[in-house]
Design an enzyme around this catalytic site. Structure first.
Site, short mmCIF file in Angstrom:
data_model
loop_
_atom_site.label_atom_id
_atom_site.label_comp_id
_atom_site.label_asym_id
_atom_site.label_seq_id
_atom_site.Cartn_x
_atom_site.Cartn_y
_atom_site.Cartn_z
N LYS A 19 -54.86 55.19 -67.16
CA LYS A 19 -55.97 56.18 -67.31
C LYS A 19 -57.11 55.80 -68.06
O LYS A 19 -58.28 55.68 -67.54
CB LYS A 19 -55.33 57.55 -67.53
CG LYS A 19 -56.60 58.68 -67.64
CD LYS A 19 -56.18 59.88 -68.27
CE LYS A 19 -57.06 61.07 -68.54
NZ LYS A 19 -57.66 61.51 -67.19
N ASN A 126 -48.11 66.19 -54.65
CA ASN A 126 -49.36 66.66 -55.56
C ASN A 126 -50.08 65.24 -55.50
O ASN A 126 -51.13 65.28 -56.21
CB ASN A 126 -49.33 67.27 -56.72
CG ASN A 126 -50.48 68.03 -57.06
OD1 ASN A 126 -51.42 68.19 -56.25
ND2 ASN A 126 -50.87 68.37 -58.38
N SER A 442 -63.62 82.36 -63.09
CA SER A 442 -64.13 81.68 -64.27
C SER A 442 -65.72 81.25 -64.36
O SER A 442 -66.40 81.45 -63.43
CB SER A 442 -63.34 80.42 -64.45
OG SER A 442 -63.78 79.54 -63.16
N CYS A 525 -54.43 62.85 -63.76
CA CYS A 525 -52.96 63.23 -63.88
C CYS A 525 -53.03 64.55 -64.27
O CYS A 525 -53.98 65.33 -64.79
CB CYS A 525 -52.49 62.63 -65.18
SG CYS A 525 -52.29 60.79 -65.16
N GLU A 614 -50.40 74.72 -49.99
CA GLU A 614 -49.67 73.55 -50.35
C GLU A 614 -48.19 73.42 -50.18
O GLU A 614 -47.47 72.30 -50.39
CB GLU A 614 -49.95 72.88 -51.82
CG GLU A 614 -51.34 72.85 -52.09
CD GLU A 614 -51.77 72.31 -53.65
OE1 GLU A 614 -50.80 72.26 -54.54
OE2 GLU A 614 -53.07 72.37 -53.94
N GLU A 674 -63.03 79.22 -49.70
CA GLU A 674 -63.79 78.25 -49.66
C GLU A 674 -64.42 78.11 -48.14
O GLU A 674 -63.72 77.69 -47.24
CB GLU A 674 -63.47 76.92 -50.38
CG GLU A 674 -64.14 75.74 -50.01
CD GLU A 674 -63.62 74.55 -50.83
OE1 GLU A 674 -62.74 74.50 -51.77
OE2 GLU A 674 -63.83 73.54 -50.23
N HIS A 703 -68.63 72.63 -56.36
CA HIS A 703 -68.28 71.17 -56.66
C HIS A 703 -69.15 70.34 -56.66
O HIS A 703 -69.25 69.26 -57.12
CB HIS A 703 -67.21 70.80 -55.38
CG HIS A 703 -66.04 71.48 -55.18
ND1 HIS A 703 -65.98 72.59 -54.25
CD2 HIS A 703 -64.64 71.64 -55.58
CE1 HIS A 703 -64.78 73.29 -54.16
NE2 HIS A 703 -63.93 72.64 -55.08
N CYS A 735 -65.60 78.78 -55.12
CA CYS A 735 -64.24 79.00 -56.36
C CYS A 735 -64.86 79.31 -57.65
O CYS A 735 -65.93 79.71 -57.77
CB CYS A 735 -63.79 77.56 -56.18
SG CYS A 735 -62.11 77.41 -56.99
#
Ligand code: GLN
Ligand code: ZN
Length: 763
Positions: A19, A126, A442, A525, A614, A674, A703, A735
């Site tokens: 990474k 995922n 948020s 990750c 999901e 969304e 986004h 979102c």
């Protein structure tokens, strides 16, 4: 002799070296050579970790994504990067990452603006792969250099190697025909390239190739089943022995097909499909190898080695040399090494196995089969002790929680009145205008907020100091929202690092690893929490913050919770009881929080179910069962409140068509979703199904750094109003805003509020 082998290993590195190396290279802070060198070092280290096995994967390492690797191997590059000069790896990253949309726009004229390949989830994991792009004139051309280089490397280390590739049928199935053409028609062109690849590998002295066809665990239409016959009859000309590899589920109606293909061996997932193995043994012709995936490559628990051997030994006797054993799937989906977790609770640690430990388990099983259980008596005894400690542990089992789940009645998930009655009372009680405005929860997580949270975690500041600073952030968010003129306010979630972790840390039954990273895509990750025991909520989790926020304003404040299904789907979940059971426990705990918020005078509660979709099983036949308990869990969490209390939920996507009835059955008063990126495509779902409650289709794409114009938002809402009556529409972003800056959020929300006012004026 049974053989042990591995299907794939995590590549990110135990300290996420890959990474950091990727990100440093992308920022121009280090060279391509340094990156390549690190890749080689990781491969070397990872082969060393796996050295105890009889066959090791080669080609499972990737600088970004194994599906994109395959596209490059097959010469299937998107038009937009073909013919570009420079290093292959740079082109590879261009397809993987593109440029930012803005940069791409700025460069459209000079032709160097390159859009990233589309990303989507790898089966039900995922992990996200880059979708291969096809059109009717896609041509393929072999580039085996990546595999050949890695083979050469492996040989210098005397690795007992087995190259890994994605099979042709799965490769086509995963891709997208951009021009709407039939991608199966490309099989004919694709097969010669696979043939050439296998010949090239044979020329290198390779004996076995692992060819992954996980698509075989899904429902296949007849033409796709035919494609398997066509493909593998074509490839049988090769000198290579093919291990056809399936995982993530059972073969069911593809079982006979898979067994009868002209291949040398078949790998099946015995973690998710143990009952089916006996049929595979029956159907598989006697000259073929059967590789059984015994160790869970999707979860973090120790394997019960003794029980596995009880089951395996008779099969081993029957299969003899033909038996191979392995993890169920690539270990890409679990963290690397439990030895890094020195701070994890010792009991719980003793129940876990990450990738490295899973391979050790595999070796023990191999030895037990080949040399008898006595040869590993000590390991088996230790494993037995760990299993028993987990089974008996008072930290795992809480009789009161189990009792509460048993006592769940269907009424528990029902609101007192119908939506229509509730809506009337809520309207009177909350006194909201038409097209009410709100946000998803948020507000920007500024550098200061992160610093404060970190300082508190490291105990550098006191709890009082922390609370005071968080309250100041809440006050700031409230005042900004008042200034903006929003109708329903939120407290802003400054105290939350992550929407699952925040609650998991306060619930009993959860633990958190420090280095349990799992690749999500590219250099990204995630570190899923570990749900190990019965779930209990010792005390209220959000009431203080939300109550404080409400005390600052006369406007209605919306409490903010994460729903049980999302808590479940974003965690590593215990495997000693059905997922439904764990989900219901979460539901009961979160229900308490909803009721506490209500008692504290909070009249609106949003329960986020970002990950509900999901969790859908790979096979459609199993959808209903999952949706039943997922919806039941949400209803238990949400529906204990009075009619006047308004329940919101939020989901981060717009593909609703196939689950819209389940969404409606959740019976939330308001759902926010969304939609702005898809231009209200979601609303197509409403052509066939009349969504009964209120809905806030996102009009601000969070986004993107772009500020949406008021005109654009009005247009989107007018589109929505063609399908849903205006009295049931809300105006909100797609979102949460935590990844944005205040200087983006303020103008965007200003426009949003103006848009809502204009919509009201048009009525
Ligand atoms: N309430 C959360 C937020 O605003 C929702 C996030 C999500 O759905 N992923 O951040
Ligand atoms: Zn969201």
């Amino acid at each position: 002799m049974a053989r042990t082998h591995n299907l794939g290993y995590p590549r990110i590195g135990v300290r996420r070296e890959l990474k950091f190396a990727l990100e440093s290279y992308w920022k121009g802070q280090s060279s391509l050579d340094a990156l390549k060198e690190l890749g080689a070092e990781l491969r070397q280290r990872h082969w060393r970790d796996q050295a105890g096995l009889d066959l090791l994967p080669v080609g499972d390492f990737s600088f970004y994504d194994q599906v994109l690797d395959m596209s490059f191997t097959l010469g299937n590059l998107p038009e937009r990067v073909r013919g570009l000069q420079g290093e292959t790896l740079d082109n590879y990253f261009r397809v993987a990452r593109g440029r930012s949309t803005q940069a791409a726009e700025a460069h459209t004229r000079c032709g160097c603006g390159i859009a990233a390949g589309e990303m989507t989830k790898w089966f039900d994991t995922n992990y996200h792969y880059i979708v291969p792009e096809f059109s009717s004139d896609t041509a393929f051309k072999l580039d085996a250099s990546r595999l050949l280089d890695q083979l050469a490397e492996a040989k210098t280390q005397s690795v007992k190697l087995k190259p890994v590739i994605i099979g042709p049928v799965t490769y086509l199935a995963l891709g997208k025909a951009k021009d709407g053409s039939n991608k199966l028609a490309l099989l004919e062109r694709l097969l010669p390239v696979y043939g050439e690849l296998l010949e090239t590998l044979a020329g290198q002295g390779v004996e076995w190739v692992q060819i992954d066809e996980p698509i075989l665990v899904t429902e296949l239409a007849t033409d796709w089943q035919h494609a398997f016959n066509t493909a593998y009859h074509d490839l049988k000309a090769s000198r290579i022995k093919l291990l056809l590899t399936t995982y993530f589920g059972t073969l069911q109606d593809n079982l006979q097909l898979a067994c009868n293909l002209p291949i040398a061996g078949l790998h099946v997932d015995a973690v998710r499909g143990r009952e089916e193995i006996i049929n595979v043994v029956d159907w598989l012709p006697a000259h073929k190898v059967l590789s059984i995936g015994l160790i869970d490559g999707r979860n973090v628990w120790k394997t019960d080695l003794n029980a596995t051997l009880d089951w395996l030994e008779p099969l081993a006797t029957k299969l003899g040399e033909r038996l191979w054993i392995a993890p169920s799937c690539s270990l890409l989906h679990v963290p690397m090494d439990l030895d890094s977790e020195a701070k994890l609770d010792a009991d719980i640690r003793s129940w876990l196995a990450f990738a490295t430990q899973k391979l050790a388990e595999l070796s023990v099983l191999g030895k037990a089969i080949n040399e008898g259980r006595d040869s590993v008596a000590e390991e088996l005894a230790a494993n037995k002790a760990a299993m028993e400690s987990r089974q008996r542990s008072g930290r795992v089992h809480d009789p009161m929680v189990k009792e509460a789940v048993k006592n769940i009645t269907s009424e528990l998930g029902n609101r007192r009145s119908s939506y229509a009655e509730r809506a009337a009372k809520q309207r009177a009680h909350l006194n909201l205008p038409l097209y009410p405005t709100t946000t998803i929860g948020s507000f920007p997580q500024t550098h200061d907020i992160r610093k404060t949270r970190l300082a508190f975690k490291r105990q550098e500041i006191s709890a009082d100091e922390y609370t005071a600073r968080m309250k100041a952030e809440i006050e700031r968010a409230v005042r900004e929202q008042e200034r903006l003129g929003l109708d329903v306010l939120v407290h802003g979630e400054a105290e939350r690092n992550d929407m699952v972790e925040y609650f998991g840390e306060q619930l009993e039954g959860y633990v958190f690893s420090r280095f349990g990273w799992v690749q999500s895509y590219g250099s990204r990750c995630v570190k899923p929490p570990i749900l190990f025991g019965d779930i209990r909520r010792p005390r209220a989790m959000t009431v203080e913050w939300t109550g404080y926020a409400q005390s600052l304003t006369d406007k209605p404040m919306k409490g903010m919770l994460t729903g049980p299904v999302t808590m479940l789907n974003w965690s590593f979940v215990r495997d000693d009881q059905p997922r439904r059971e764990s989900c219901l426990q979460l539901a009961l705990a979160m229900r308490q929080e909803v009721l506490d918020l209500e008692a504290a005078g909070v009249n609106l509660v949003q329960i986020d179910e970002a990950a509900l979709r999901e969790g859908l099983p790979l096979r459609k036949a199993q959808w209903r069962d999952y949706l039943n308990w997922a919806v039941e869990s949400f209803r238990i969490t949400a529906n204990g409140v009075a009619d006047e209390t308004q329940i919101h939920t939020h989901m981060c996507y717009s593909e609703f068509n196939d689950i819209i009835e389940a969404i409606a059955a959740m019976d939330a008063d308001v759902i926010t979703i969304e939609t702005s990126r898809s231009d209200m495509e979601l609303l197509d779902a409403f052509d066939h199904f009349r969504y009964p409650n209120e809905i806030g289709p996102g009009v601000y794409d969070i986004h993107s750094p772009n500020i949406p114009s008021e005109q654009h938002m009005v247009e989107l809402m007018r589109k929505a109003a063609e399908r849903i009556p205006a009295e049931r529409l809300w105006v909100n972003p797609d979102c949460g805003l935590k990844t944005r800056q205040w200087n983006e959020v303020i103008p965007a929300l200003t426009n949003m509020v103006v848009a809502a006012r204009r919509l009201r004026a048009m009525q």
